[in-house]
Design a protein around this motif. Structure first.
Motif, PDB file in Angstrom:
ATOM      1  N   LEU A  81      -0.538  -8.699  -7.722  1.00  0.00           N
ATOM      2  CA  LEU A  81      -1.134  -8.763  -9.050  1.00  0.00           C
ATOM      3  C   LEU A  81      -2.488  -8.068  -9.082  1.00  0.00           C
ATOM      4  O   LEU A  81      -2.837  -7.400 -10.070  1.00  0.00           O
ATOM      5  N   GLU A  82      -3.251  -8.209  -8.019  1.00  0.00           N
ATOM      6  CA  GLU A  82      -4.542  -7.535  -7.935  1.00  0.00           C
ATOM      7  C   GLU A  82      -4.362  -6.018  -8.046  1.00  0.00           C
ATOM      8  O   GLU A  82      -5.081  -5.343  -8.784  1.00  0.00           O
ATOM      9  N   ALA A  83      -3.372  -5.494  -7.325  1.00  0.00           N
ATOM     10  CA  ALA A  83      -3.106  -4.056  -7.371  1.00  0.00           C
ATOM     11  C   ALA A  83      -2.597  -3.634  -8.743  1.00  0.00           C
ATOM     12  O   ALA A  83      -2.973  -2.578  -9.266  1.00  0.00           O
TER      13      ALA A  83
ATOM     14  N   ALA B  27       0.835  -1.206   0.000  1.00  0.00           N
ATOM     15  CA  ALA B  27       0.000   0.000   0.000  1.00  0.00           C
ATOM     16  C   ALA B  27       0.872   1.258   0.000  1.00  0.00           C
ATOM     17  O   ALA B  27       1.872   1.320   0.723  1.00  0.00           O
ATOM     18  N   PRO B  28       0.529   2.274  -0.800  1.00  0.00           N
ATOM     19  CA  PRO B  28       1.267   3.539  -0.773  1.00  0.00           C
ATOM     20  C   PRO B  28       1.326   4.082   0.653  1.00  0.00           C
ATOM     21  O   PRO B  28       0.305   4.159   1.333  1.00  0.00           O
TER      22      PRO B  28
ATOM     23  N   LEU C   3       5.137  -3.665  -8.889  1.00  0.00           N
ATOM     24  CA  LEU C   3       4.170  -4.633  -8.360  1.00  0.00           C
ATOM     25  C   LEU C   3       4.301  -5.987  -9.048  1.00  0.00           C
ATOM     26  O   LEU C   3       4.242  -7.038  -8.402  1.00  0.00           O
ATOM     27  N   VAL C   4       4.474  -5.986 -10.372  1.00  0.00           N
ATOM     28  CA  VAL C   4       4.563  -7.245 -11.105  1.00  0.00           C
ATOM     29  C   VAL C   4       5.891  -7.946 -10.820  1.00  0.00           C
ATOM     30  O   VAL C   4       5.937  -9.173 -10.685  1.00  0.00           O
TER      31      VAL C   4
ATOM     32  N   PRO D  97      -5.225  -2.834 -16.336  1.00  0.00           N
ATOM     33  CA  PRO D  97      -5.936  -4.097 -16.561  1.00  0.00           C
ATOM     34  C   PRO D  97      -5.384  -4.946 -17.700  1.00  0.00           C
ATOM     35  O   PRO D  97      -5.525  -6.171 -17.679  1.00  0.00           O
ATOM     36  N   ASP D  98      -4.750  -4.313 -18.685  1.00  0.00           N
ATOM     37  CA  ASP D  98      -4.268  -5.061 -19.843  1.00  0.00           C
ATOM     38  C   ASP D  98      -2.781  -5.404 -19.756  1.00  0.00           C
ATOM     39  O   ASP D  98      -2.173  -5.793 -20.755  1.00  0.00           O
TER      40      ASP D  98
END
Length: 352
Positions: free
Chosen positions: A294-296, A168-169, A274-275, A302-303
């Motif tokens: 991955l959710e974040a 989280a930021p 994140l990835v 999204p793509d």
């Protein structure tokens, strides 16, 4: 969703329920947990929030769960308020009936369904269909999977929000400063990249490894350095090279840096951090951290191709060893850039 093989009997509900925090990485609350079974062992485990429209989403959940081709599934409903409420139990019987029908259409048996008020010492469970079975939950801290998680270097969190806090930021004012610095650095980097793409990429990878080593030693990185790293990660050749660190001897250092960048960088720069964090966590078997990362990432973009691929693999219960070979591309990219990466290693330590 995550995948593990336990050291306990699957026909012992009290032990199975107690193992869920070690599998998920946090103590589930207000949740439907689907545990897949294959060859007598625990397979992929998926958790979703309880909600008013959950019954309408069963087909989608089963579609995801069926991708791992389990033989059977066990449903565990965690509901502190409704576990001992007759009306709620009637609703849960209806939910499980719909779930059982959807699973049967995929040749999967719903082996059992349990309701528990809390996954902790003192928690009580009973079967959804009113069969009369029930009892106390085993001590989650004494679960064999909890011990295995500690040995693997995974941290277990009291609740999902605590796990999400890893990414989280944590300083919005700093993020604003990083945005300004990133805009300036991006222009300078574009010039350097046009002049010599390989030298630019090599410098970025080396800077990232040096920053990871400093962060692992407890040193800080400046806003300008964070901005430079964020810009570098948007370069495909740099990003693909850095995936290799997840299987290297410096995997722990790199993962700590990715976690820091995920908390510090604003969108769109934080997506790649994140990835990278998700891939590193996935490779060492930390499905929960990979999942929230991955959710974040997919909320931001999204793509995103790699995020989508990893998310599909994780949801399908693909085991860590089956995705580690993706890092080999990074070693090939490093050779092309003229960068010496740390030697390969099977796993790294937890993010901090």
């Amino acid at each position: 969703m995550t995948t593990y093989s336990p050291d306990f009997e699957l026909n012992h509900p009290a032990a199975l329920i107690a193992a869920l925090p070690a599998v998920l990485g946090f103590v589930p609350e207000n949740s439907l947990v689907l545990v897949s079974l294959g060859d007598g062992e625990l397979g992929a485990v998926m958790r979703v929030d309880l909600s008013d429209d959950l019954i309408d989403r069963v087909d989608h959940l089963v579609e995801i769960a069926a991708a791992a081709a389990p033989e059977a599934m066990i449903a565990v409903i965690v509901d502190a308020d409704g576990a001992h409420c007759p009306q709620c139990n009637s609703e849960y019987r209806q939910l499980c009936a719909v779930l059982s029908k959807a699973l049967a259409q995929n040749d999967i048996e719903l082996w059992a369904a349990h309701v528990v008020d809390r996954v902790a010492v003192g928690g009580r469970w009973h079967c959804v269909d009113g069969c009369g079975s029930g009892g106390a939950v085993d001590d989650p801290s004494a679960s064999p999977l909890a011990a295995a998680a500690v040995l693997q270097g995974r941290r277990l969190y009291p609740r999902r929000a605590d796990l999400q806090a890893v990414i989280a930021p944590d300083d919005l004012s700093r993020s604003a400063a990083v945005v300004a610095a990133a805009s300036q650095h991006a222009a300078r980097r574009a010039v350097a990249h046009r002049e010599d793409p390989l030298a630019c990429g090599r410098r970025d990878v080396e800077d990232a490894m040096a920053a990871a080593a400093r962060v692992a030693r407890g040193q800080s990185v400046s806003d300008a350095e964070v901005a430079a790293l964020g810009c570098a990660l948007r370069d495909v050749q740099v990003r693909d090279t850095l995936y290799a660190l997840a299987v290297s001897e410096k995997a722990g250092e790199a993962e700590t840096l990715w976690a820091l960048l995920a908390r510090t960088l604003p969108a769109p720069w934080r997506v790649e951090a994140l990835v990278l964090l998700a891939f590193s966590a996935y490779v060492r078997g930390d499905g929960p951290l990979a999942g929230v990362s991955l959710e974040a990432a997919l909320r931001c973009e999204p793509d995103h191709r790699m995020a989508g691929m990893l998310d599909t693999a994780l949801q399908s219960g693909l085991r860590p060893e089956q995705i580690r070979e993706l890092a080999i591309t990074g070693y090939r990219m490093a050779k092309r850039l003229g960068v010496r990466l740390p030697p390969r290693r099977a796993s790294g330590r937890c993010a901090g």
